[in-house]
Design a protein around this motif. Structure first.
Motif, PDB file in Angstrom:
ATOM      1  N   ASP A 164      35.500  29.279 -43.110  1.00 18.32           N
ATOM      2  CA  ASP A 164      36.222  30.036 -44.125  1.00 18.32           C
ATOM      3  C   ASP A 164      36.926  31.211 -43.452  1.00 18.32           C
ATOM      4  O   ASP A 164      36.522  31.668 -42.381  1.00 18.32           O
ATOM      5  N   PRO A 165      38.012  31.689 -44.057  1.00 12.79           N
ATOM      6  CA  PRO A 165      38.835  32.723 -43.400  1.00 12.79           C
ATOM      7  C   PRO A 165      38.059  33.957 -42.972  1.00 12.79           C
ATOM      8  O   PRO A 165      38.349  34.542 -41.937  1.00 12.79           O
ATOM      9  N   ALA A 166      37.059  34.359 -43.752  1.00 20.08           N
ATOM     10  CA  ALA A 166      36.308  35.571 -43.416  1.00 20.08           C
ATOM     11  C   ALA A 166      35.512  35.407 -42.130  1.00 20.08           C
ATOM     12  O   ALA A 166      35.251  36.384 -41.431  1.00 20.08           O
ATOM     13  N   LEU A 167      35.134  34.175 -41.808  1.00 19.00           N
ATOM     14  CA  LEU A 167      34.314  33.922 -40.624  1.00 19.00           C
ATOM     15  C   LEU A 167      35.144  33.682 -39.368  1.00 19.00           C
ATOM     16  O   LEU A 167      34.660  33.865 -38.254  1.00 19.00           O
ATOM     17  N   ARG A 168      36.390  33.279 -39.544  1.00 20.03           N
ATOM     18  CA  ARG A 168      37.202  32.907 -38.381  1.00 20.03           C
ATOM     19  C   ARG A 168      37.388  34.052 -37.401  1.00 20.03           C
ATOM     20  O   ARG A 168      37.315  33.862 -36.184  1.00 20.03           O
ATOM     21  N   GLY A 169      37.650  35.255 -37.931  1.00 19.88           N
ATOM     22  CA  GLY A 169      37.870  36.389 -37.044  1.00 19.88           C
ATOM     23  C   GLY A 169      36.655  36.673 -36.175  1.00 19.88           C
ATOM     24  O   GLY A 169      36.793  36.907 -34.969  1.00 19.88           O
ATOM     25  N   ARG A 170      35.465  36.631 -36.781  1.00 25.84           N
ATOM     26  CA  ARG A 170      34.252  36.912 -36.007  1.00 25.84           C
ATOM     27  C   ARG A 170      34.016  35.843 -34.961  1.00 25.84           C
ATOM     28  O   ARG A 170      33.607  36.140 -33.832  1.00 25.84           O
ATOM     29  N   MET A 171      34.262  34.566 -35.302  1.00 26.06           N
ATOM     30  CA  MET A 171      34.034  33.489 -34.345  1.00 26.06           C
ATOM     31  C   MET A 171      35.073  33.510 -33.222  1.00 26.06           C
ATOM     32  O   MET A 171      34.772  33.142 -32.094  1.00 26.06           O
ATOM     33  N   ARG A 172      36.285  33.972 -33.518  1.00 24.37           N
ATOM     34  CA  ARG A 172      37.265  34.164 -32.444  1.00 24.37           C
ATOM     35  C   ARG A 172      36.772  35.229 -31.465  1.00 24.37           C
ATOM     36  O   ARG A 172      36.893  35.066 -30.252  1.00 24.37           O
ATOM     37  N   ASP A 173      36.221  36.307 -32.009  1.00 24.25           N
ATOM     38  CA  ASP A 173      35.675  37.354 -31.150  1.00 24.25           C
ATOM     39  C   ASP A 173      34.561  36.812 -30.261  1.00 24.25           C
ATOM     40  O   ASP A 173      34.486  37.113 -29.069  1.00 24.25           O
ATOM     41  N   GLU A 174      33.668  35.993 -30.859  1.00 24.05           N
ATOM     42  CA  GLU A 174      32.543  35.444 -30.108  1.00 24.05           C
ATOM     43  C   GLU A 174      33.023  34.490 -29.017  1.00 24.05           C
ATOM     44  O   GLU A 174      32.510  34.515 -27.888  1.00 24.05           O
ATOM     45  N   LEU A 175      34.023  33.657 -29.341  1.00 23.34           N
ATOM     46  CA  LEU A 175      34.535  32.723 -28.336  1.00 23.34           C
ATOM     47  C   LEU A 175      35.205  33.484 -27.197  1.00 23.34           C
ATOM     48  O   LEU A 175      34.997  33.154 -26.024  1.00 23.34           O
ATOM     49  N   GLN A 176      35.994  34.501 -27.531  1.00 21.24           N
ATOM     50  CA  GLN A 176      36.655  35.264 -26.476  1.00 21.24           C
ATOM     51  C   GLN A 176      35.632  35.954 -25.577  1.00 21.24           C
ATOM     52  O   GLN A 176      35.776  35.957 -24.349  1.00 21.24           O
ATOM     53  N   ALA A 177      34.576  36.512 -26.170  1.00 29.03           N
ATOM     54  CA  ALA A 177      33.540  37.167 -25.375  1.00 29.03           C
ATOM     55  C   ALA A 177      32.835  36.156 -24.465  1.00 29.03           C
ATOM     56  O   ALA A 177      32.529  36.456 -23.304  1.00 29.03           O
ATOM     57  N   LEU A 178      32.594  34.950 -24.989  1.00 27.18           N
ATOM     58  CA  LEU A 178      31.960  33.900 -24.189  1.00 27.18           C
ATOM     59  C   LEU A 178      32.843  33.502 -23.016  1.00 27.18           C
ATOM     60  O   LEU A 178      32.379  33.410 -21.876  1.00 27.18           O
ATOM     61  N   LEU A 179      34.119  33.273 -23.275  1.00 22.53           N
ATOM     62  CA  LEU A 179      35.036  32.860 -22.208  1.00 22.53           C
ATOM     63  C   LEU A 179      35.165  33.943 -21.147  1.00 22.53           C
ATOM     64  O   LEU A 179      35.258  33.644 -19.951  1.00 22.53           O
ATOM     65  N   ASP A 180      35.178  35.196 -21.579  1.00 20.75           N
ATOM     66  CA  ASP A 180      35.247  36.299 -20.623  1.00 20.75           C
ATOM     67  C   ASP A 180      33.988  36.340 -19.754  1.00 20.75           C
ATOM     68  O   ASP A 180      34.053  36.645 -18.563  1.00 20.75           O
ATOM     69  N   ARG A 181      32.853  36.020 -20.369  1.00 20.11           N
ATOM     70  CA  ARG A 181      31.580  36.117 -19.657  1.00 20.11           C
ATOM     71  C   ARG A 181      31.395  34.993 -18.642  1.00 20.11           C
ATOM     72  O   ARG A 181      30.954  35.223 -17.521  1.00 20.11           O
ATOM     73  N   ILE A 182      31.731  33.763 -19.023  1.00 20.21           N
ATOM     74  CA  ILE A 182      31.458  32.635 -18.129  1.00 20.21           C
ATOM     75  C   ILE A 182      32.690  32.200 -17.338  1.00 20.21           C
ATOM     76  O   ILE A 182      32.584  31.339 -16.466  1.00 20.21           O
ATOM     77  N   ASP A 183      33.870  32.760 -17.676  1.00 18.99           N
ATOM     78  CA  ASP A 183      35.103  32.498 -16.931  1.00 18.99           C
ATOM     79  C   ASP A 183      35.360  31.000 -16.782  1.00 18.99           C
ATOM     80  O   ASP A 183      35.547  30.482 -15.672  1.00 18.99           O
ATOM     81  N   LEU A 184      35.377  30.309 -17.912  1.00 15.07           N
ATOM     82  CA  LEU A 184      35.558  28.862 -17.919  1.00 15.07           C
ATOM     83  C   LEU A 184      36.977  28.523 -18.370  1.00 15.07           C
ATOM     84  O   LEU A 184      37.451  29.044 -19.380  1.00 15.07           O
ATOM     85  N   PRO A 185      37.700  27.666 -17.635  1.00 20.65           N
ATOM     86  CA  PRO A 185      39.027  27.250 -18.097  1.00 20.65           C
ATOM     87  C   PRO A 185      38.936  26.585 -19.470  1.00 20.65           C
ATOM     88  O   PRO A 185      37.983  25.861 -19.757  1.00 20.65           O
ATOM     89  N   MET A 186      39.927  26.842 -20.311  1.00 24.58           N
ATOM     90  CA  MET A 186      39.908  26.336 -21.673  1.00 24.58           C
ATOM     91  C   MET A 186      41.267  25.773 -22.049  1.00 24.58           C
ATOM     92  O   MET A 186      42.309  26.344 -21.713  1.00 24.58           O
ATOM     93  N   LEU A 187      41.240  24.639 -22.763  1.00 22.91           N
ATOM     94  CA  LEU A 187      42.445  24.075 -23.356  1.00 22.91           C
ATOM     95  C   LEU A 187      42.151  23.873 -24.835  1.00 22.91           C
ATOM     96  O   LEU A 187      41.242  23.138 -25.198  1.00 22.91           O
ATOM     97  N   MET A 188      42.886  24.570 -25.678  1.00 22.47           N
ATOM     98  CA  MET A 188      42.679  24.527 -27.119  1.00 22.47           C
ATOM     99  C   MET A 188      43.887  23.914 -27.811  1.00 22.47           C
ATOM    100  O   MET A 188      45.024  24.144 -27.400  1.00 22.47           O
ATOM    101  N   ILE A 189      43.649  23.143 -28.874  1.00 26.24           N
ATOM    102  CA  ILE A 189      44.748  22.721 -29.735  1.00 26.24           C
ATOM    103  C   ILE A 189      44.561  23.372 -31.100  1.00 26.24           C
ATOM    104  O   ILE A 189      43.442  23.558 -31.580  1.00 26.24           O
ATOM    105  N   THR A 190      45.679  23.752 -31.719  1.00 27.51           N
ATOM    106  CA  THR A 190      45.621  24.456 -32.991  1.00 27.51           C
ATOM    107  C   THR A 190      46.975  24.399 -33.679  1.00 27.51           C
ATOM    108  O   THR A 190      47.986  24.048 -33.062  1.00 27.51           O
ATOM    109  N   HIS A 191      46.970  24.741 -34.963  1.00 28.11           N
ATOM    110  CA  HIS A 191      48.239  25.016 -35.645  1.00 28.11           C
ATOM    111  C   HIS A 191      48.182  26.399 -36.289  1.00 28.11           C
ATOM    112  O   HIS A 191      49.039  26.758 -37.088  1.00 28.11           O
ATOM    113  N   ASP A 192      47.164  27.181 -35.904  1.00 27.29           N
ATOM    114  CA  ASP A 192      46.951  28.513 -36.469  1.00 27.29           C
ATOM    115  C   ASP A 192      47.589  29.569 -35.562  1.00 27.29           C
ATOM    116  O   ASP A 192      47.200  29.708 -34.397  1.00 27.29           O
ATOM    117  N   PRO A 193      48.550  30.352 -36.070  1.00 25.55           N
ATOM    118  CA  PRO A 193      49.212  31.372 -35.239  1.00 25.55           C
ATOM    119  C   PRO A 193      48.243  32.399 -34.660  1.00 25.55           C
ATOM    120  O   PRO A 193      48.490  32.952 -33.587  1.00 25.55           O
TER     121      PRO A 193
END
Length: 221
Positions: free
Chosen positions: A172-201
């Motif tokens: 749901d929209p209210a949760l997306r922002g928090r989960m984006r924050d969590e994913l970004q923090a995870l990627l910063d921590r483990i420095d893993l290459p990522m390829l994402m597909i989306t249609h969300d700006p």
């Protein structure tokens, strides 16, 4: 950790034919492939992951050739060592949180034992604050918790890159922002290459170090 992808694939179904014909090269750590529904984004991700065999072309990553039609190379999905997060998370409803996370650690058809305590599984249970719900079933979890379980399962095998298929669309929209924050923090921590597909700006703005627009199966930069 460079990507070199050039693939063609023709698919048909429901009286419709669709041709994927795209190519890109990138040294970016975070790549976002974006575009409208039906543009070929998921097909591209499946071809990279080894879940779909292209008709021609090649898929290379970090000096490894995973697929090369001309050379007859087509490595199995497991051999590519990629973490894959499906759009609907694809958790097994008959397995607990702990079993879902540990599913990819063993070969064969047997499910992980309900009481198994793999150090790798335990690590990600703690990392995603899932320890208290390790024995719960997927239907007992919130949307954010299900996403964390799916991410933990994608990461437990220590993949060399992470593929994300519309990772926030089921939230749901209210949760997306928090989960984006969590994913970004995870990627910063483990420095893993990522390829994402989306249609969300918003996904594009947050994670699009290298942005690739796909439309009707073709990349238009």
């Amino acid at each position: 950790m460079s990507w070199d992808v050039a693939i063609r694939k023709r698919v048909s179904g429901g009286g419709r034919q669709f041709e994927l014909n795209l190519a890109f090269q990138s040294d970016a750590r975070r790549i976002v492939l974006y575009g409208p529904s039906g543009a070929g984004k998921s097909l591209t991700l499946q071809a990279i992951a080894g879940l779909l065999k292209p008709d021609s072309g090649h898929v290379r990553f970090a000096g490894q050739t995973w697929f090369d039609a001309a050379a007859g190379v087509n490595q199995a999905a497991r051999s590519r060592k990629l973490g894959y997060l499906f759009q609907d998370y694809a958790l097994f409803p008959h397995l607990t949180v702990r079993q879902n996370i540990g599913f990819g650690l063993q070969r064969g058809l047997l499910n992980p034992a309900a009481r198994s305590h793999s150090p790798a599984v335990q690590h990600w249970l703690q990392a995603f604050e899932l320890t208290e719900m390790a024995g719960q079933w997927p239907h007992q979890l919130s949307g954010g918790q299900r996403q964390r379980v799916a991410l933990a399962r994608a990461l437990v095998n220590q993949p060399q890159a992470l593929l994300l298929d519309e990772p926030f669309s089921a939230l749901d929209p209210a949760l997306r922002g928090r989960m984006r924050d969590e994913l970004q923090a995870l990627l910063d921590r483990i420095d893993l290459p990522m390829l994402m597909i989306t249609h969300d700006p918003e996904d594009l703005a947050r994670f699009g170090e290298h942005r690739l627009l796909i439309h009707n199966g073709v990349i238009s930069r």
